[in-house]
Design a protein around this motif. Structure first.
Motif, PDB file in Angstrom:
ATOM      1  N   LYS A   1       0.826  -1.214   0.000  1.00 36.97           N
ATOM      2  CA  LYS A   1       0.000   0.000   0.000  1.00 36.97           C
ATOM      3  C   LYS A   1       0.859   1.263   0.000  1.00 36.97           C
ATOM      4  O   LYS A   1       0.579   2.227  -0.715  1.00 36.97           O
ATOM      5  N   GLU A   2       1.924   1.251   0.792  1.00 33.89           N
ATOM      6  CA  GLU A   2       2.809   2.409   0.835  1.00 33.89           C
ATOM      7  C   GLU A   2       3.503   2.611  -0.515  1.00 33.89           C
ATOM      8  O   GLU A   2       3.655   3.732  -0.995  1.00 33.89           O
ATOM      9  N   SER A   3       3.901   1.523  -1.140  1.00 29.06           N
ATOM     10  CA  SER A   3       4.580   1.617  -2.426  1.00 29.06           C
ATOM     11  C   SER A   3       3.612   2.076  -3.520  1.00 29.06           C
ATOM     12  O   SER A   3       3.986   2.853  -4.400  1.00 29.06           O
ATOM     13  N   LEU A   4       2.372   1.593  -3.470  1.00 26.60           N
ATOM     14  CA  LEU A   4       1.367   2.079  -4.422  1.00 26.60           C
ATOM     15  C   LEU A   4       1.148   3.579  -4.257  1.00 26.60           C
ATOM     16  O   LEU A   4       0.977   4.310  -5.234  1.00 26.60           O
ATOM     17  N   ASN A   5       1.150   4.008  -3.014  1.00 30.70           N
ATOM     18  CA  ASN A   5       0.996   5.428  -2.723  1.00 30.70           C
ATOM     19  C   ASN A   5       2.100   6.240  -3.401  1.00 30.70           C
ATOM     20  O   ASN A   5       1.865   7.275  -4.024  1.00 30.70           O
ATOM     21  N   ILE A   6       3.343   5.726  -3.294  1.00 35.30           N
ATOM     22  CA  ILE A   6       4.478   6.402  -3.913  1.00 35.30           C
ATOM     23  C   ILE A   6       4.381   6.349  -5.433  1.00 35.30           C
ATOM     24  O   ILE A   6       4.607   7.349  -6.126  1.00 35.30           O
ATOM     25  N   LEU A   7       4.033   5.181  -5.980  1.00 35.79           N
ATOM     26  CA  LEU A   7       3.929   5.043  -7.435  1.00 35.79           C
ATOM     27  C   LEU A   7       2.874   5.985  -8.008  1.00 35.79           C
ATOM     28  O   LEU A   7       3.056   6.562  -9.084  1.00 35.79           O
ATOM     29  N   GLN A   8       1.759   6.147  -7.290  1.00 33.96           N
ATOM     30  CA  GLN A   8       0.716   7.046  -7.782  1.00 33.96           C
ATOM     31  C   GLN A   8       1.152   8.503  -7.700  1.00 33.96           C
ATOM     32  O   GLN A   8       0.749   9.330  -8.513  1.00 33.96           O
ATOM     33  N   ALA A  58      14.103  12.289   6.674  1.00 32.66           N
ATOM     34  CA  ALA A  58      15.069  11.322   6.130  1.00 32.66           C
ATOM     35  C   ALA A  58      14.641   9.903   6.470  1.00 32.66           C
ATOM     36  O   ALA A  58      14.760   8.989   5.641  1.00 32.66           O
ATOM     37  N   ALA A  59      14.152   9.691   7.691  1.00 35.59           N
ATOM     38  CA  ALA A  59      13.689   8.359   8.085  1.00 35.59           C
ATOM     39  C   ALA A  59      12.482   7.932   7.255  1.00 35.59           C
ATOM     40  O   ALA A  59      12.344   6.750   6.894  1.00 35.59           O
ATOM     41  N   ALA A  60      11.608   8.892   6.924  1.00 36.10           N
ATOM     42  CA  ALA A  60      10.443   8.568   6.086  1.00 36.10           C
ATOM     43  C   ALA A  60      10.888   8.142   4.690  1.00 36.10           C
ATOM     44  O   ALA A  60      10.351   7.177   4.115  1.00 36.10           O
ATOM     45  N   TYR A  61      11.873   8.854   4.139  1.00 39.98           N
ATOM     46  CA  TYR A  61      12.415   8.447   2.834  1.00 39.98           C
ATOM     47  C   TYR A  61      13.039   7.055   2.912  1.00 39.98           C
ATOM     48  O   TYR A  61      12.905   6.241   1.995  1.00 39.98           O
ATOM     49  N   ARG A  62      13.757   6.793   4.015  1.00 38.50           N
ATOM     50  CA  ARG A  62      14.366   5.464   4.187  1.00 38.50           C
ATOM     51  C   ARG A  62      13.315   4.369   4.181  1.00 38.50           C
ATOM     52  O   ARG A  62      13.485   3.328   3.528  1.00 38.50           O
ATOM     53  N   ASP A  63      12.203   4.596   4.886  1.00 40.85           N
ATOM     54  CA  ASP A  63      11.140   3.601   4.928  1.00 40.85           C
ATOM     55  C   ASP A  63      10.514   3.406   3.545  1.00 40.85           C
ATOM     56  O   ASP A  63      10.155   2.283   3.162  1.00 40.85           O
ATOM     57  N   GLN A  64      10.370   4.508   2.796  1.00 41.74           N
ATOM     58  CA  GLN A  64       9.825   4.385   1.448  1.00 41.74           C
ATOM     59  C   GLN A  64      10.741   3.557   0.554  1.00 41.74           C
ATOM     60  O   GLN A  64      10.282   2.729  -0.242  1.00 41.74           O
ATOM     61  N   ILE A  65      12.045   3.781   0.697  1.00 40.57           N
ATOM     62  CA  ILE A  65      13.016   3.003  -0.095  1.00 40.57           C
ATOM     63  C   ILE A  65      12.891   1.529   0.231  1.00 40.57           C
ATOM     64  O   ILE A  65      12.861   0.671  -0.659  1.00 40.57           O
ATOM     65  N   ASN A  66      12.805   1.214   1.522  1.00 34.38           N
ATOM     66  CA  ASN A  66      12.695  -0.189   1.925  1.00 34.38           C
ATOM     67  C   ASN A  66      11.418  -0.823   1.392  1.00 34.38           C
ATOM     68  O   ASN A  66      11.411  -1.970   0.938  1.00 34.38           O
ATOM     69  N   ASN A  67      10.315  -0.089   1.429  1.00 32.44           N
ATOM     70  CA  ASN A  67       9.054  -0.627   0.922  1.00 32.44           C
ATOM     71  C   ASN A  67       9.105  -0.853  -0.588  1.00 32.44           C
ATOM     72  O   ASN A  67       8.612  -1.860  -1.100  1.00 32.44           O
ATOM     73  N   LEU A  68       9.717   0.104  -1.310  1.00 29.05           N
ATOM     74  CA  LEU A  68       9.825  -0.052  -2.758  1.00 29.05           C
ATOM     75  C   LEU A  68      10.703  -1.243  -3.123  1.00 29.05           C
ATOM     76  O   LEU A  68      10.405  -1.995  -4.049  1.00 29.05           O
ATOM     77  N   ARG A  69      11.780  -1.423  -2.387  1.00 28.42           N
ATOM     78  CA  ARG A  69      12.640  -2.584  -2.652  1.00 28.42           C
ATOM     79  C   ARG A  69      11.894  -3.875  -2.385  1.00 28.42           C
ATOM     80  O   ARG A  69      12.056  -4.865  -3.087  1.00 28.42           O
ATOM     81  N   HIS A  70      11.046  -3.849  -1.371  1.00 24.08           N
ATOM     82  CA  HIS A  70      10.271  -5.046  -1.036  1.00 24.08           C
ATOM     83  C   HIS A  70       9.324  -5.401  -2.178  1.00 24.08           C
ATOM     84  O   HIS A  70       9.146  -6.576  -2.523  1.00 24.08           O
ATOM     85  N   VAL A  71       8.696  -4.387  -2.768  1.00 19.41           N
ATOM     86  CA  VAL A  71       7.750  -4.631  -3.849  1.00 19.41           C
ATOM     87  C   VAL A  71       8.450  -5.147  -5.097  1.00 19.41           C
ATOM     88  O   VAL A  71       7.956  -6.041  -5.780  1.00 19.41           O
ATOM     89  N   GLN A  72       9.617  -4.600  -5.427  1.00 24.03           N
ATOM     90  CA  GLN A  72      10.283  -4.984  -6.668  1.00 24.03           C
ATOM     91  C   GLN A  72      11.202  -6.187  -6.488  1.00 24.03           C
ATOM     92  O   GLN A  72      11.931  -6.568  -7.382  1.00 24.03           O
ATOM     93  N   GLU A  73      11.137  -6.822  -5.323  1.00 20.04           N
ATOM     94  CA  GLU A  73      12.010  -7.963  -5.037  1.00 20.04           C
ATOM     95  C   GLU A  73      11.789  -9.090  -6.044  1.00 20.04           C
ATOM     96  O   GLU A  73      10.674  -9.457  -6.362  1.00 20.04           O
ATOM     97  N   GLN A  74      12.869  -9.641  -6.558  1.00 18.86           N
ATOM     98  CA  GLN A  74      12.780 -10.756  -7.506  1.00 18.86           C
ATOM     99  C   GLN A  74      12.272 -12.001  -6.793  1.00 18.86           C
ATOM    100  O   GLN A  74      12.738 -12.340  -5.711  1.00 18.86           O
ATOM    101  N   GLN A  75      11.367 -12.682  -7.430  1.00 14.86           N
ATOM    102  CA  GLN A  75      10.759 -13.856  -6.820  1.00 14.86           C
ATOM    103  C   GLN A  75      11.414 -15.098  -7.413  1.00 14.86           C
ATOM    104  O   GLN A  75      10.880 -15.769  -8.281  1.00 14.86           O
ATOM    105  N   SER A  76      12.609 -15.412  -6.905  1.00 17.54           N
ATOM    106  CA  SER A  76      13.419 -16.444  -7.546  1.00 17.54           C
ATOM    107  C   SER A  76      12.845 -17.843  -7.393  1.00 17.54           C
ATOM    108  O   SER A  76      13.151 -18.739  -8.155  1.00 17.54           O
ATOM    109  N   VAL A  77      12.000 -18.058  -6.378  1.00 18.03           N
ATOM    110  CA  VAL A  77      11.416 -19.392  -6.231  1.00 18.03           C
ATOM    111  C   VAL A  77      10.436 -19.673  -7.356  1.00 18.03           C
ATOM    112  O   VAL A  77      10.182 -20.812  -7.708  1.00 18.03           O
TER     113      VAL A  77
END
Length: 619
Positions: A150-157, A236-255
């Motif tokens: 949800k947070e990442s969708l918020n950023i993408l929008q 800065a902490a808010a930006y850090r959390d956004q970065i972490n959430n975005l990385r989580h969404v774009q994570e490669q699903q190797s399985v």
């Protein structure tokens, strides 16, 4: 036939305390079995030790969970590269195993997805819980965290200004809504943006969700650094959390990556035990794992062991197992061409035994190796294994009672720098890590191992004689006659005469299984058969003391040199360290990242990412 680690081989109440001591903190999937070997429950975890531990707390469990725990006879785990991989494997196992304590309807209906609608000109990007086949469109996911999605969708929008409204709402608008007023939408409902321009925004957003466009993370990292320099730390902490959430969404699903069928086979051996793990991949999905502990001779190489195992695994027994197109192995298998030909004839199509693989198959192989090491560690620490070895050790050393506390000492340094001594402790349950101790050795000649051994033993047992320390039943010294003579002198000076003192020397060949044992009391030197459970226990204790000494030495050396965790990794200089910290926001998030995530950082290749991952998780 290979010996399977079947749950029924562990009779009686499940030894949760011993199991949890050796359980990894990495992400993965756990499977719970009853005393008949039947599956009870399948679950995933970001931290396996923390999650599995929660089932065995003394209070606060729901009635259903209490009933589940009361039936557990064995637990098997599969380590994965990330929480997303664990989620996908959990789904596959629930579908194939149908465990009674799982809510079977949960399979695809409780995980969050991002849905790109099928509208021809102006599709929407929305959050969905559960995937359906109706309406077409493109699904991204599943993802383990709805909050991150949800947070990442918020950023993408915000960045791409893509609509998030329903189709009926979109079709009936005659003027822009509030989303357009706050700059969150380009108002395609009233034609304020052309279909071509809107589709370009959709393309960029899709690329990001597929992990192909990290530019937005670079922008956020720059914003985080700007806010930090301006002393706006909350921003800065808010930006850090956004970065972490975005990385989580774009994570490669190797399985759930490359297609194809394969059996991925890994091998690990230590202290006289071999563990072979088979990961079963069908249609690009990991369907499960199986663990085996075959009997073997120490003279056999890993290639010989795998050749013997593969023949028995696929051709042994009354029914033959399914033979996939690819069998992935970590080392060259003896008679590989002949075995491949036999497997191909049995399968009536080509079957390849492969070791030199890349991409997704390489990740499967690395995952299998990680699981083999973890499974072997858990097996060595099991109460049944330790007790059997303790009895053999008692008989070997002709002790009047089975030892309940054993201590082993080792010395570690780099050319005399920062010398440390380790003391590891084993009891009837295996390693007693709460009693492990590291001693910083001071005021001796650099590189003088004898003086270091004298100092640590004096410090340890002087306290015991004065009544402050626990008394061991047996003491091992990692070294030859020189170190053992020093230990014997220290015991004589302190008046200790009733504790057996044994030296463990590597022997002339310095190979595992060829160790020499030295009795300090009689000076007798003797060898133990390589397949002796007593020798396996001594090897385990000796190897653990060596590992603990080296890790303590490295930590002290790095602290003395004021090094960060990354500074000791070959190929990671100041610039790459800075890029890694910028991208992940700190060491803690870097430790959680998979190899593929690390490889997205500027200047970090796939091979270097593998080196960094191994270094961070071996410490």
């Amino acid at each position: 036939m290979p010996t399977r680690s079947d749950p029924e081989q562990s009779p009686g109440k499940f030894d949760s305390q011993n199991f949890l001591k050796q359980l990894t903190e990495r992400p993965g999937v756990y499977r719970m079995y009853d005393d008949t070997g039947g599956i009870l429950y399948v679950g995933k975890a970001r931290n396996l030790r923390k999650r599995v531990s929660s089932y065995f707390r003394k209070s606060g469990l729901a009635p259903k969970t209490e009933a589940l725990v009361g039936k557990i006879a064995a637990i098997e785990v599969t380590i994965t590269g990330s929480e997303t991989e664990a989620l996908l494997l959990e789904q596959n196992l629930i579908k194939s195993l149908r465990p009674p304590y799982n809510i079977l309807l949960r399979d695809d209906k409780s995980y969050p997805y991002i849905y790109l609608s099928s509208h021809s000109d102006y599709p929407s990007l929305t959050f969905r819980r559960g995937r359906t086949k109706k309406g077409g469109g493109i699904w991204f996911g599943p993802f383990p965290s709805s909050g991150a999605v949800k947070e990442s969708l918020n950023i993408l929008q915000k960045v791409f200004r893509i609509r998030s409204c329903s189709e009926s709402y979109f079709r009936n608008r005659t003027r822009p809504c509030l989303q357009y007023q706050i700059n969150r939408c380009t108002a395609p409902c009233v034609g304020f943006i052309s279909p071509e321009e809107y589709q370009e925004d959709i393309r960029h957003a899709s690329m990001f969700l597929e992990g192909k466009n990290p530019a937005i993370i670079q922008d956020l990292m720059q914003s985080m650094e700007d806010a930090s320099r301006a002393l706006e730390f909350e921003k800065a902490a808010a930006y850090r959390d956004q970065i972490n959430n975005l990385r989580h969404v774009q994570e490669q699903q190797s399985v759930d990556g490359e297609g194809g069928d394969a059996d991925v086979i890994a091998i690990a051996q230590d202290a006289g035990v071999v563990c072979i793990v088979v990961i079963i991949v069908r249609g690009g999905r990991v369907l499960g794992t199986k663990d085996y502990f075959p009997r073997y001779s120490l003279e056999q190489t890993e290639g010989e062991l795998l050749a013997s195992f593969l023949g028995q695994y696929y051709f042994g027994g009354d029914t033959r197992r399914e033979i996939p197109r690819d069998i992935l192995v970590p080392v060259a298998v003896d008679g590989q061409e002949l075995l491949s030909q036999a497997l191909s004839e049995a399968a009536r199509r080509e079957t390849r035994i492969r070791g030199n693989v890349r991409g997704e198959r390489r990740r499967w192989l690395e995952l299998a190796m990680t699981n083999a090491r973890q499974t072997l560690l858990t097996h060595l620490a099991s109460k049944e294994t330790v007790y059997r070895r303790l009895l053999a050790l008692r008989d070997l050393l002709e002790l009047t009672e089975t030892p309940s506390r054993m201590e082993c000492f080792d010395i570690s340094h780099s050319h005399g720098e920062n010398t440390v001594a380790s003391c590891v402790v084993f009891d009837e349950n295996g390693p007693l890590k709460s009693d492990y101790r590291l001693y910083n050795i001071q005021d001796i000649t650099a590189g003088d191992d004898y003086a270091a051994m004298r100092q640590v033993l004096t410090r340890r047992y002087r306290r015991m004689v004065s009544g402050e320390g626990k008394r061991p039943d047996l003491v091992f010294i990692d070294g030859g006659k020189g170190q053992l003579n020093v230990a014997r002198e220290v015991f004589e000076e302190l008046g200790i005469s009733d504790i057996p003192l044994i030296g463990v020397a590597k022997g002339v060949t310095r190979r595992a299984g060829m160790e020499q044992l030295i009795d300090a009391l009689t000076g007798a030197v003797f060898r133990v058969p390589a397949d002796s459970p007593a020798l396996h226990l001594i090897q385990h204790i000796r190897d653990e003391s060596h590992r603990f000494a080296i890790s303590g030495h490295r930590a002290g050396r790095d602290k003395k040199r004021r090094q960060s965790t990354l500074e000791g990794i070959e190929g990671v200089g100041p610039k790459r360290r800075r890029e890694l910290i910028r991208y992940f926001g700190g060491i803690q998030e870097l430790r959680k990242a998979s190899v593929d995530e690390m490889a997205k950082v500027q200047g970090i290749s796939k091979s270097l990412a593998e080196t960094i991952y191994a270094a961070l998780h071996d410490q």
